[in-house]
Design a protein around this motif. Structure first.
Motif, PDB file in Angstrom:
ATOM      1  N   LEU A  11      44.250  51.267  24.198  1.00 33.92           N
ATOM      2  CA  LEU A  11      43.295  51.142  23.012  1.00 33.92           C
ATOM      3  C   LEU A  11      43.966  51.438  21.667  1.00 33.92           C
ATOM      4  CD1 LEU A  11      40.168  52.690  24.357  1.00 33.92           C
ATOM      5  CD2 LEU A  11      40.510  50.259  23.952  1.00 33.92           C
ATOM      6  N   ARG A  12      45.115  52.260  21.725  1.00 35.84           N
ATOM      7  CA  ARG A  12      45.726  52.796  20.298  1.00 35.84           C
ATOM      8  C   ARG A  12      47.194  52.066  20.207  1.00 35.84           C
ATOM      9  NH1 ARG A  12      45.206  59.109  19.872  1.00 35.84           N
ATOM     10  NH2 ARG A  12      44.263  58.674  22.138  1.00 35.84           N
ATOM     11  N   TYR A  13      47.715  52.367  21.208  1.00 30.20           N
ATOM     12  CA  TYR A  13      49.087  51.878  20.796  1.00 30.20           C
ATOM     13  C   TYR A  13      49.754  51.032  21.927  1.00 30.20           C
ATOM     14  CZ  TYR A  13      48.946  55.936  17.849  1.00 30.20           C
ATOM     15  OH  TYR A  13      48.461  57.091  16.813  1.00 30.20           O
ATOM     16  N   GLY A  14      50.621  50.019  21.427  1.00 25.82           N
ATOM     17  CA  GLY A  14      51.116  49.335  22.495  1.00 25.82           C
ATOM     18  C   GLY A  14      52.393  49.623  23.523  1.00 25.82           C
ATOM     19  N   SER A  15      52.303  49.261  24.845  1.00 25.55           N
ATOM     20  CA  SER A  15      53.211  49.811  25.322  1.00 25.55           C
ATOM     21  C   SER A  15      53.765  48.832  26.403  1.00 25.55           C
ATOM     22  CB  SER A  15      53.063  51.118  25.971  1.00 25.55           C
ATOM     23  OG  SER A  15      52.280  50.999  27.195  1.00 25.55           O
ATOM     24  N   VAL A  16      54.916  48.925  27.223  1.00 24.68           N
ATOM     25  CA  VAL A  16      55.317  48.058  28.091  1.00 24.68           C
ATOM     26  C   VAL A  16      55.797  49.009  29.358  1.00 24.68           C
ATOM     27  CG1 VAL A  16      55.740  45.927  26.998  1.00 24.68           C
ATOM     28  CG2 VAL A  16      57.672  47.822  27.280  1.00 24.68           C
ATOM     29  N   VAL A  17      55.800  48.594  30.495  1.00 25.25           N
ATOM     30  CA  VAL A  17      56.225  49.130  31.653  1.00 25.25           C
ATOM     31  C   VAL A  17      57.787  48.835  31.955  1.00 25.25           C
ATOM     32  CG1 VAL A  17      56.262  50.053  34.181  1.00 25.25           C
ATOM     33  CG2 VAL A  17      54.188  49.593  32.799  1.00 25.25           C
ATOM     34  N   PRO A  18      58.712  49.317  31.853  1.00 24.96           N
ATOM     35  CA  PRO A  18      60.085  48.962  31.961  1.00 24.96           C
ATOM     36  C   PRO A  18      60.306  48.371  33.417  1.00 24.96           C
ATOM     37  CG  PRO A  18      60.220  51.088  31.298  1.00 24.96           C
ATOM     38  CD  PRO A  18      58.656  51.076  31.647  1.00 24.96           C
ATOM     39  N   ASP A  19      61.140  47.207  33.292  1.00 28.22           N
ATOM     40  CA  ASP A  19      61.529  46.406  34.439  1.00 28.22           C
ATOM     41  C   ASP A  19      62.352  47.378  35.562  1.00 28.22           C
ATOM     42  OD1 ASP A  19      62.172  44.510  36.316  1.00 28.22           O
ATOM     43  OD2 ASP A  19      63.434  43.509  34.884  1.00 28.22           O
ATOM     44  N   VAL A  20      62.192  47.561  36.640  1.00 30.85           N
ATOM     45  CA  VAL A  20      62.885  48.108  37.664  1.00 30.85           C
ATOM     46  C   VAL A  20      63.595  47.621  38.714  1.00 30.85           C
ATOM     47  CG1 VAL A  20      62.060  50.444  36.840  1.00 30.85           C
ATOM     48  CG2 VAL A  20      61.024  49.419  38.824  1.00 30.85           C
ATOM     49  N   SER A  21      63.414  46.219  38.629  1.00 32.17           N
ATOM     50  CA  SER A  21      63.631  45.015  39.616  1.00 32.17           C
ATOM     51  C   SER A  21      65.168  45.104  40.158  1.00 32.17           C
ATOM     52  CB  SER A  21      63.007  43.926  39.625  1.00 32.17           C
ATOM     53  OG  SER A  21      63.782  43.361  38.327  1.00 32.17           O
ATOM     54  N   GLY A  22      65.936  45.049  39.134  1.00 30.94           N
ATOM     55  CA  GLY A  22      67.442  44.581  39.089  1.00 30.94           C
ATOM     56  C   GLY A  22      68.308  45.558  39.888  1.00 30.94           C
ATOM     57  N   PRO A  23      69.536  45.523  40.022  1.00 28.40           N
ATOM     58  CA  PRO A  23      70.480  46.285  40.470  1.00 28.40           C
ATOM     59  C   PRO A  23      70.363  47.661  39.541  1.00 28.40           C
ATOM     60  CG  PRO A  23      71.780  44.513  39.472  1.00 28.40           C
ATOM     61  CD  PRO A  23      70.281  44.326  39.191  1.00 28.40           C
ATOM     62  N   LEU A  24      70.574  48.717  40.656  1.00 28.50           N
ATOM     63  CA  LEU A  24      70.431  50.019  40.216  1.00 28.50           C
ATOM     64  C   LEU A  24      71.492  50.466  39.337  1.00 28.50           C
ATOM     65  CD1 LEU A  24      68.735  51.879  43.529  1.00 28.50           C
ATOM     66  CD2 LEU A  24      67.469  51.020  41.505  1.00 28.50           C
ATOM     67  N   ILE A  25      71.304  51.323  38.395  1.00 30.12           N
ATOM     68  CA  ILE A  25      72.531  51.785  37.556  1.00 30.12           C
ATOM     69  C   ILE A  25      72.331  53.211  37.583  1.00 30.12           C
ATOM     70  CG2 ILE A  25      73.213  52.090  35.086  1.00 30.12           C
ATOM     71  CD1 ILE A  25      71.569  49.485  34.409  1.00 30.12           C
ATOM     72  N   ALA A  26      73.414  54.022  38.388  1.00 30.42           N
ATOM     73  CA  ALA A  26      73.352  55.298  38.503  1.00 30.42           C
ATOM     74  C   ALA A  26      73.861  55.915  37.154  1.00 30.42           C
ATOM     75  CB  ALA A  26      74.585  55.708  39.563  1.00 30.42           C
ATOM     76  N   PRO A  27      73.078  57.117  36.621  1.00 27.44           N
ATOM     77  CA  PRO A  27      73.787  57.768  35.508  1.00 27.44           C
ATOM     78  C   PRO A  27      74.917  58.288  35.481  1.00 27.44           C
ATOM     79  CG  PRO A  27      71.809  59.007  36.436  1.00 27.44           C
ATOM     80  CD  PRO A  27      72.179  57.829  37.338  1.00 27.44           C
ATOM     81  N   ASN A  28      75.592  58.399  34.403  1.00 32.27           N
ATOM     82  CA  ASN A  28      77.192  58.794  34.223  1.00 32.27           C
ATOM     83  C   ASN A  28      76.966  59.875  32.987  1.00 32.27           C
ATOM     84  OD1 ASN A  28      77.391  57.100  32.405  1.00 32.27           O
ATOM     85  ND2 ASN A  28      79.084  55.966  33.026  1.00 32.27           N
ATOM     86  N   GLY A  29      76.017  60.120  32.410  1.00 33.77           N
ATOM     87  CA  GLY A  29      76.038  60.716  31.127  1.00 33.77           C
ATOM     88  C   GLY A  29      76.599  60.395  29.842  1.00 33.77           C
ATOM     89  N   LEU A  30      76.740  58.754  30.020  1.00 37.06           N
ATOM     90  CA  LEU A  30      77.303  58.143  28.964  1.00 37.06           C
ATOM     91  C   LEU A  30      76.763  56.916  28.289  1.00 37.06           C
ATOM     92  CD1 LEU A  30      81.051  58.220  30.315  1.00 37.06           C
ATOM     93  CD2 LEU A  30      80.074  59.990  28.703  1.00 37.06           C
ATOM     94  N   LEU A  31      75.479  57.057  28.340  1.00 40.52           N
ATOM     95  CA  LEU A  31      74.546  55.808  28.049  1.00 40.52           C
ATOM     96  C   LEU A  31      74.737  55.715  26.390  1.00 40.52           C
ATOM     97  CD1 LEU A  31      72.626  54.554  29.962  1.00 40.52           C
ATOM     98  CD2 LEU A  31      70.778  56.014  29.039  1.00 40.52           C
TER      99      LEU A  31
END
Ligand code: SAM
Ligand code: SF4
Ligand code: SF4
Length: 375
Positions: A11-31
């Motif tokens: 009702l108030r603000y727009g939002s989208v659910v991010p896509d999680v379908s593709g290959p996984l990206i492991a975090p390396n602290g360097l985004l």
């Protein structure tokens, strides 16, 4: 989980659910985002409610008894916040600030602080864990916040003059209680303690010098913030902005100042010290000297939406991922995608053309409020 970006009705603000379908990206602290900006800071709004009605943030005419604050079930619970925070930290976040609304209104906040204080960066360092508060409950809570593992606090205070302070908080709250809260926080070691003063030209700019004198030898760092056009309800007007350069000139005329070196990456304040001894101040020139090029900050709203900019009008719905069975690896991937695509630099764009100093802003009525996204 779904493979599509799904617009979520809100009702108030727009939002989208991010896509999680593709290959996984492991975090390396360097985004890094599209402008090469890393993800280093996270602000988490723990409530959209507040016991003040500051005229520049939650004007009473809008945030009245009919205003629909979020129902409790919409809020991320502490386990969800901790899980999200752990994922942000894996991606590079080193500093977390709890905010709101008024964060000290969130029940049992110390329990959340204990959880967050246990998180470590990939290189094994503790987080810089802090909180921004209006100070109204600080005297009562400073000790338990410190014991729970909070490193430091920032207290908002716009005036020392009692009638003016009460007019600005529009909740009849006395300045002495905030000052007492600051003293207790300093005494329990929530340091370095910063004080944020939003300067509105014609409203509280005559309080700049009294505030500077008052906090000069207190051990607290006073920071002057340019009044911003955040949200859509405060009726912002450029004529009410006092440039940080003018703030510095006014103080320097009575209490000479010296600039304090280059600021650290991601640091929003320009820092100064008093020439005659101890004491430091800072100015945050959000309007007249945009610092988007160094903005390493993400915001998590009260109901778990990720915002990439204070002036965004669309969030990324992490709560749906957290509640609908996404794995940590999927949420990590979603965050990586969202940050990689980040282009936001609102303040820099607003400031153009820089040579004329002209500022033209058209306020999007769907833009999120500061009390929702967390300042
Ligand atoms: N209630 C807490 C407080 O006041 O410290 C935390 C939330 S508040 C939204 C966070 C910070 O945003 C405060 O320091 C407040 O003064 C600042 N703020 C709110 N509206 C602002 C505006 N329009 N321009 C500049 N700063 C603003
Ligand atoms: Fe409340 Fe903080 Fe906003 Fe003031 S600035 S209304 S204290 S959230
Ligand atoms: Fe960061 Fe947006 Fe502020 Fe620029 S306008 S500094 S991108 S939050």
């Amino acid at each position: 989980m779904s493979s599509k970006v799904i617009p979520v009705a809100d009702l108030r603000y727009g939002s989208v659910v991010p896509d999680v379908s593709g290959p996984l990206i492991a975090p390396n602290g360097l985004l890094e985002d599209t402008l090469g900006r890393p993800l280093k800071d996270l602000r988490i709004s723990v409530t959209d409610r507040c016991n003040f009605r500051c005229v520049y943030c939650m004007p009473r005419a809008v945030f009245d008894q009919n205003y629909a604050f979020l129902p409790h079930a919409s809020l991320l619970n502490f386990e969800e916040i901790e899980r999200a925070a752990r994922i942000f930290v894996a991606h590079g976040v080193e500093k977390i600030r709890l905010t709101g609304g008024e964060p000290l209104l969130r029940k049992n906040l110390e329990v959340l602080i204990e959880k967050l204080a246990r998180l470590e960066t990939p290189s094994g360092h503790a987080l810089d864990l802090t909180l921004t508060t209006n100070g109204s409950l600080l005297a009562r809570k400073a000790r338990s916040l410190k014991d729970a593992g909070l490193s430091r606090v920032t207290v908002s205070l716009d005036a020392l003059d009692e009638p003016l302070f009460k007019r600005m908080n529009d909740a009849d709250f006395p300045v002495a209680d905030v000052l007492h809260g600051i003293d207790v926080a300093l005494a329990v070691g929530l340091a370095p303690l910063k004080i944020n003063m939003v300067v509105k030209r014609g409203t509280n700019d005559h309080e700049i010098l009294p505030m500077a004198r008052h906090f000069k030898d207190s051990g607290a760092i006073l920071r002057f913030i340019e009044y911003m056009d955040v949200g859509a309800s405060n009726g912002w007007n450029m004529a009410e902005v006092l440039r940080s350069a003018d703030v510095i000139a006014r103080i320097d005329a009575e209490l000479p100042l010296l600039p304090l070196g280059r600021q650290a990456a991601g640091e929003t304040a320009q820092r100064w010290r008093y020439a005659d001894g101890p004491g430091e101040i800072g100015v945050i020139s959000s309007v007249t000297q945009a610092f988007c090029h160094a903005c390493t900050r993400a915001r998590l709203s009260t109901e778990g939406r990720l915002y990439l900019c204070l002036f965004a009008n669309r969030g990324y719905d992490l709560r749906t991922l957290l509640r609908d069975g996404a794995s940590d690896a999927q949420v990590e991937t979603a965050l990586a995608h969202v940050w990689h695509g980040r282009t936001d630099r609102y303040s820099e764009l607003r400031a153009q053309p820089a040579d004329t100093g002209a500022v033209t802003v058209s306020v999007d009525p769907g833009r999120v409020e500061m009390s929702y996204i967390g300042g």
